[in-house]
Design a protein around this motif. Structure first.
Motif, PDB file in Angstrom:
ATOM      1  N   MET B 287       0.843  -1.188   0.000  1.00  0.00           N
ATOM      2  CA  MET B 287       0.000   0.000   0.000  1.00  0.00           C
ATOM      3  C   MET B 287       0.880   1.240   0.000  1.00  0.00           C
ATOM      4  SD  MET B 287      -3.206  -0.051  -0.078  1.00  0.00           S
ATOM      5  CE  MET B 287      -4.316  -1.427  -0.339  1.00  0.00           C
ATOM      6  N   PRO B 288       0.504   2.246  -0.773  1.00  0.00           N
ATOM      7  CA  PRO B 288       1.289   3.484  -0.718  1.00  0.00           C
ATOM      8  C   PRO B 288       1.145   4.134   0.661  1.00  0.00           C
ATOM      9  CG  PRO B 288      -0.672   3.750  -2.084  1.00  0.00           C
ATOM     10  CD  PRO B 288      -0.603   2.311  -1.720  1.00  0.00           C
ATOM     11  N   LYS B 289       2.170   4.857   1.070  1.00  0.00           N
ATOM     12  CA  LYS B 289       2.091   5.600   2.335  1.00  0.00           C
ATOM     13  C   LYS B 289       1.128   6.759   2.154  1.00  0.00           C
ATOM     14  CE  LYS B 289       6.134   4.600   4.967  1.00  0.00           C
ATOM     15  NZ  LYS B 289       6.619   3.466   4.126  1.00  0.00           N
ATOM     16  N   GLY B 290       0.397   7.065   3.211  1.00  0.00           N
ATOM     17  CA  GLY B 290      -0.563   8.160   3.106  1.00  0.00           C
ATOM     18  C   GLY B 290      -1.838   7.673   2.476  1.00  0.00           C
ATOM     19  N   CYS B 291      -2.408   8.490   1.603  1.00  0.00           N
ATOM     20  CA  CYS B 291      -3.687   8.139   0.988  1.00  0.00           C
ATOM     21  C   CYS B 291      -3.532   6.904   0.114  1.00  0.00           C
ATOM     22  CB  CYS B 291      -4.195   9.311   0.160  1.00  0.00           C
ATOM     23  SG  CYS B 291      -5.717   8.931  -0.709  1.00  0.00           S
ATOM     24  N   PRO B 298      -6.783  11.307 -10.013  1.00  0.00           N
ATOM     25  CA  PRO B 298      -6.387  12.339 -10.976  1.00  0.00           C
ATOM     26  C   PRO B 298      -5.957  13.646 -10.305  1.00  0.00           C
ATOM     27  CG  PRO B 298      -8.784  12.012 -11.003  1.00  0.00           C
ATOM     28  CD  PRO B 298      -8.223  11.003 -10.064  1.00  0.00           C
ATOM     29  N   TYR B 299      -6.242  13.794  -9.012  1.00  0.00           N
ATOM     30  CA  TYR B 299      -5.932  15.067  -8.324  1.00  0.00           C
ATOM     31  C   TYR B 299      -4.740  14.921  -7.383  1.00  0.00           C
ATOM     32  CZ  TYR B 299     -10.708  15.963  -9.828  1.00  0.00           C
ATOM     33  OH  TYR B 299     -11.842  16.090 -10.571  1.00  0.00           O
ATOM     34  N   VAL B 300      -3.912  13.867  -7.580  1.00  0.00           N
ATOM     35  CA  VAL B 300      -2.865  13.588  -6.610  1.00  0.00           C
ATOM     36  C   VAL B 300      -1.855  14.747  -6.534  1.00  0.00           C
ATOM     37  CG1 VAL B 300      -1.454  12.318  -8.270  1.00  0.00           C
ATOM     38  CG2 VAL B 300      -1.274  11.792  -5.834  1.00  0.00           C
ATOM     39  N   ALA B 301      -1.418  15.036  -5.297  1.00  0.00           N
ATOM     40  CA  ALA B 301      -0.411  16.077  -5.099  1.00  0.00           C
ATOM     41  C   ALA B 301       0.610  15.535  -4.099  1.00  0.00           C
ATOM     42  CB  ALA B 301      -1.052  17.350  -4.567  1.00  0.00           C
ATOM     43  N   GLU B 302       1.644  16.305  -3.857  1.00  0.00           N
ATOM     44  CA  GLU B 302       2.718  15.823  -2.992  1.00  0.00           C
ATOM     45  C   GLU B 302       2.233  15.494  -1.583  1.00  0.00           C
ATOM     46  OE1 GLU B 302       7.048  17.465  -1.830  1.00  0.00           O
ATOM     47  OE2 GLU B 302       6.262  18.001  -3.795  1.00  0.00           O
ATOM     48  N   LYS B 303       1.306  16.315  -1.082  1.00  0.00           N
ATOM     49  CA  LYS B 303       0.894  16.105   0.305  1.00  0.00           C
ATOM     50  C   LYS B 303       0.007  14.879   0.498  1.00  0.00           C
ATOM     51  CE  LYS B 303      -2.822  19.528   0.483  1.00  0.00           C
ATOM     52  NZ  LYS B 303      -3.266  20.705   1.195  1.00  0.00           N
ATOM     53  N   CYS B 304      -0.373  14.228  -0.583  1.00  0.00           N
ATOM     54  CA  CYS B 304      -1.140  13.003  -0.447  1.00  0.00           C
ATOM     55  C   CYS B 304      -0.318  11.875   0.159  1.00  0.00           C
ATOM     56  CB  CYS B 304      -1.702  12.582  -1.793  1.00  0.00           C
ATOM     57  SG  CYS B 304      -2.887  13.749  -2.456  1.00  0.00           S
ATOM     58  N   GLY B 305       0.987  12.090   0.292  1.00  0.00           N
ATOM     59  CA  GLY B 305       1.845  11.134   0.971  1.00  0.00           C
ATOM     60  C   GLY B 305       1.587  11.074   2.468  1.00  0.00           C
TER      61      GLY B 305
END
Lengths: 348, 329
Positions: B287-291, B298-305
Motif C-alpha cells: 500500500m502506498p504511504k498516506g492516501c 487524478p488530483y494527486v499532489a505531494e501532500k497526499c503522501g
C-alpha cells in the motif's frame, strides 16, 4: 439495416434442445428447450445485444451461433455459408473469423500456459492462413496485440494467475482478436468485473470495434451495459425472443410487458428517482416444460385467456418494422398505462 | 440513536507473505431502523468488516480485530470485540443476524428448510415447544412470501429456486427478530426481476420489525434504492460517509466521484467514452504511504503522501481526502 447488403451472420429458426434421459433404460424422456426458434440477421460492424435472465437461453444461443453446440433445428449462415453442413475442416478454417470472449477469464485461460503461448496458439492452429509464419514474426505481432489491449510487454512471459480480473479479461480479448476476426461473441464479458474496471473494458471493446470493424454479439443480463454498447437489442425469455428493437427505441418504448418489467427493475444509481416499480411475481418457469401459449403468461399482469393457448409470434409494432414484439396485446397494454411505460423516456 | 458504532476497527491477517492490514481504521455508526450501505469494489474490506463485527473471521490468521464495536439498544450496551466467545452465541442470530450472497452455500443441503429454521429458534428459545416452533417457522416462511409454506417447509434447499432460497435465508435471519441485519451482497447472485422482489421484501420487513440494516454491495443502483446513508470504502478505509443523496449528487472524494461516473446509466450516450479510474487497487502488502487512492487519483499532489484525516463537509457528511476544499470536483 436492410440496405441491400449481405448479412454477416444469418440465423434462421435456430433451435437447440438438450435431451433429458431417465428411467431404468435411460430413455429420452424430455427436452430442455434452451433455444426455441430464433431468427435474426447481423450486419458487419453492428453490435447485437442479447438480454435476459438466467436460464433464458442467451448463452446457449451464443454458443450455437459459433457451432460450439450443433443446433437441433434451423440454420446459421456465416457470410452465406451454412456452417452446419460444411465439413469440419472447413468449419475450423472459418473459426478464424468468429471468436468468443467468456465471462470468467480465469476459467477460460489455461493456467499452465504463459500469456505469450496462449496468444500464440491461434496463430499455430491457423498456420498457413496468415503471414506470421515464424516464431519471431509471431512474437512481434503478439507484443503489438498486447499493447493494443493495454497490457505491458512483460505480460508475454507471465501466467494468467499473476493478473487481476480486468487484466485477465484483456488477455481473453487479446486472444479473441488475435486473428482479426469479423465476428466476436461476447458472453457476459464484464459481469464479473468491478465497476471501475468494467468501464475500462467497455471503452476498450468500443475502441477495438471502431478500429477493426468488428461485429459483436453482446450477451449480458445488465441492461444498462447492453443499452450502452448495442445497436439492436433482443430480449429473450425461455428460449424465445419476446422483443427486438434498436436500443433507444427499446428503452423509450418497451412494448412487451416482460421488457417493461425488466427495465423498471433495474436499480438506477440516482436516489432522487424513487420510481414506481413494476415487480414481477414468481420465478422464471423451467425450460423443460415451458408454459403453453405465451411463455410469459403465468407472470404477466395483463394475461388473458388467449395468452394461455395461442403462442404469439414476433410482429412489427408502432409502425416500425425494426421494432418487433411477440405479444398479442402489445398496443393495448402500451396505451393502457402511459405512465408506466413512458417513464424510462422521462428519465433521459 | 446509534445501535451499532464501529470505532477505529483494524483487522490484520497473518499470511505467509507477512501481515496484511485488510481494515485500517474503519469508523461508522448504524442508526436504529436505518439502512447503511457499505460500498466498494472487490477487496476493499466490505465483507471483512461484516465478519469482524460478527467475529466470524478464521482463527488464528484473522482473529482478534482491534478497535471497538459497540452494540447499544438502549437496555444492553457492550463491545462485541471484548465479549467472551460463549456470549457471542447469544448475540449472533438474536441481536445481529446475517445473510450472505449465495444462499445455496450458506444453507445446509442435507436438512430441510424447516429443520434449519427451527434450529435457530431452538438455540435461542430452548423452552419453546416443537409445535410452537413449527407454527412459528411456517409463519416466518409466510412473512417472506413463500407460497404454500406448509409444504415448502419439508423441502430441501436444492428444490427451491435462487430467489426462494434467499427468502429462506432471510426467514432464518429474522427468526429471532434481530435489531440488526447484516446483508452481504444479498442480491448479487439473483436476476434483476428477482432482485427487485427481494429488495422489496427487505424494505417491508425492515419497516415491520424496525430493524437496522448494514447493506453490503458493490452495486450503486441498489445503494441508491435501499440506503439512507452510505459508506464508500477503498482499500480497507472509509473514503467517504454521507447521506445517500449527497453521495450521488455531491460526492466529495475523487474515488466516489470516479465510481459514480464510470457506471453506464440508461441515459449515457451510446458507445461514448466512459469515465475510467485508471489502474487498479494496490496490493495489500504494498500500500502506498498516506492516501491509499493516490496512485489512481487524478488530483494527486505531494501532500497526499501524508495520511488523510476525515474532514466534515457538513453534518453527517465526512470525507477522507487531504486535498478536500482545494480541488474542484
Amino acid at each position: 439495416m436492410t440496405n441491400g447488403k449481405q448479412p454477416l451472420l444469418s440465423v434462421k429458426n435456430l433451435q437447440k434442445y438438450f435431451p433429458i434421459h431417465g428411467g431404468v433404460f435411460y430413455r429420452h424422456v424430455g427436452d430442455v428447450y434452451a433455444v426455441d426458434g430464433i431468427s435474426f440477421d447481423v450486419y458487419q460492424g453492428e453490435t447485437i445485444g442479447l438480454v435476459g435472465e438466467s436460464g433464458c437461453g442467451k448463452s446457449t444461443l451464443g454458443k450455437a451461433l459459433l457451432h460450439l453446440y450443433p443446433p437441433t433445428g434451423g440454420s446459421v449462415e456465416f457470410e452465406g455459408v451454412d456452417i452446419d453442413t460444411i465439413p469440419v475442416k472447413r468449419l475450423r478454417e472459418m473459426r478464424k473469423e468468429m471468436q468468443m470472449i467468456f465471462q470468467d477469464p480465469m476459467e477460460s485461460l489455461n493456467p499452465r500456459m504463459s500469456v505469450g503461448s496462449i496468444l500464440e496458439e491461434p496463430f499455430i492452429i491457423h498456420k498457413g492462413e496468415h503471414e506470421f509464419d515464424t516464431v519471431e514474426k509471431r512474437k512481434i505481432e503478439i507484443l503489438r496485440i498486447l499493447k493494443e489491449v493495454g497490457l505491458p510487454e512483460n505480460a508475454f512471459d507471465r501466467y494468467p494467475h499473476e493478473f487481476s480480473g480486468g487484466q485477465r479479461q484483456r488477455i481473453g480479448i487479446a486472444r479473441a482478436i488475435a486473428l482479426k476476426p469479423k465476428l466476436v461473441v461476447c458472453d457476459e464479458p464484464v459481469s464479473a468485473l468491478d465497476v471501475s474496471v468494467q468501464s475500462q473494458i467497455l471503452n476498450l471493446m468500443v475502441r477495438l470495434q471502431r478500429e477493426m470493424k468488428l461485429t459483436y454479439i453482446f450477451i449480458a443480463h445488465n441492461l444498462s451495459v447492453v443499452k450502452y454498447i448495442a445497436d439492436r437489442i433482443y430480449v429473450m425469455y425461455l428460449g424465445r425472443v419476446v422483443e427486438v428493437a434498436e436500443s433507444q427505441s427499446m428503452y423509450e418504448k418497451p412494448m412487451h410487458p416482460y421488457t417493461q418489467a425488466l427495465i423498471s427493475a433495474i436499480p438506477e444509481p440516482d436516489p432522487t428517482l424513487k420510481k414506481e416499480k413494476q415487480v414481477l411475481e414468481g420465478d422464471v418457469p423451467s425450460p423443460i416444460n415451458p408454459p403453453p401459449g405465451c411463455h410469459f403468461h403465468p407472470r404477466c399482469p395483463y394475461a388473458q385467456d388467449r395468452c394461455k393457448e395461442d403462442l404469439p409470434q414476433l410482429r412489427p409494432v408502432d409502425g416500425n418494422k425494426n421494432h418487433q414484439v411477440s405479444c398479442h396485446f402489445a398496443e393495448e397494454i402500451f396505451n393502457q398505462q402511459p405512465s408506466g411505460t413512458s417513464e424510462p423516456a422521462a428519465r433521459n | 440513536m446509534a445501535i451499532l458504532t464501529v470505532k477505529n476497527l483494524v483487522t490484520t491477517f497473518q499470511t505467509d507473505r507477512g501481515s496484511a492490514r485488510a481494515l485500517d481504521g474503519v469508523n461508522f455508526s448504524l442508526e436504529k431502523g436505518q439502512t447503511l450501505g457499505l460500498v466498494g469494489e472487490s477487496g476493499c474490506g466490505k465483507s471483512v468488516t461484516s465478519l469482524s463485527i460478527m467475529r466470524l473471521l478464521p482463527k488464528p490468521s484473522g482473529d482478534s480485530p482491534e478497535g471497538e464495536v459497540i452494540y447499544d439498544d438502549g437496555t444492553d450496551r457492550f463491545d462485541i470485540l471484548k465479549e467472551p466467545a460463549e456470549n457471542l452465541l447469544k448475540i449472533r442470530g438474536r441481536k445481529i443476524a446475517m445473510i450472505f450472497q449465495d444462499p445455496l452455500t450458506s444453507l445446509n443441503p442435507v436438512y430441510t428448510v424447516g429443520y434449519q429454521l427451527m434450529e435457530t429458534l431452538q438455540v435461542h428459545f430452548p423452552k419453546m415447544s416443537s409445535q410452537a416452533m413449527f407454527k412459528r417457522a411456517v409463519e416466518l416462511l409466510t412473512d417472506v412470501g413463500i407460497p404454500a409454506p406448509d409444504q415448502r417447509i419439508h423441502e430441501y434447499p436444492h428444490q427451491l429456486s435462487g430467489g426462494m432460497r434467499q427468502r429462506v435465508m432471510i426467514a432464518i435471519a429474522l427468526a429471532c427478530e434481530p435489531d440488526i441485519l447484516i446483508a452481504d451482497e444479498p442480491t448479487t447472485a439473483l436476476d434483476v426481476t428477482i432482485q427487485a422482489q427481494i429488495l422489496d421484501l427487505m424494505r417491508t420487513l425492515q419497516k415491520k420489525n424496525n430493524m437496522a440494516i448494514l447493506f453490503i454491495t458493490h452495486d450503486l443502483g441498489v445503494v441508491a434504492e435501499m440506503c439512507d446513508d452510505v459508506c464508500v470504502m477503498y482499500a480497507g478505509k472509509v473514503a467517504e460517509h454521507a447521506p445517500v443523496e449527497e453521495i450521488f449528487n455531491d460526492p466529495q472524494h475523487p474515488y466516489t466521484q470516479g465510481l459514480i461516473n464510470s457506471i453506464p446509466k440508461l441515459n449515457t450516450a451510446q458507445k461514448s467514452q466512459l469515465f475510467e479510474i485508471k489502474g487498479m487497487v494496490p496490493d495489500l502488502f504494498s500500500m502506498p504511504k498516506g492516501c491509499r487512492f493516490q496512485n489512481r487519483c487524478p488530483y494527486v499532489a505531494e501532500k497526499c503522501g501524508q495520511p488523510p484525516t476525515p474532514t466534515q463537509v457538513r453534518a453527517g457528511h465526512e470525507v477522507s481526502c487531504i486535498r478536500h476544499g482545494e480541488i474542484d470536483l
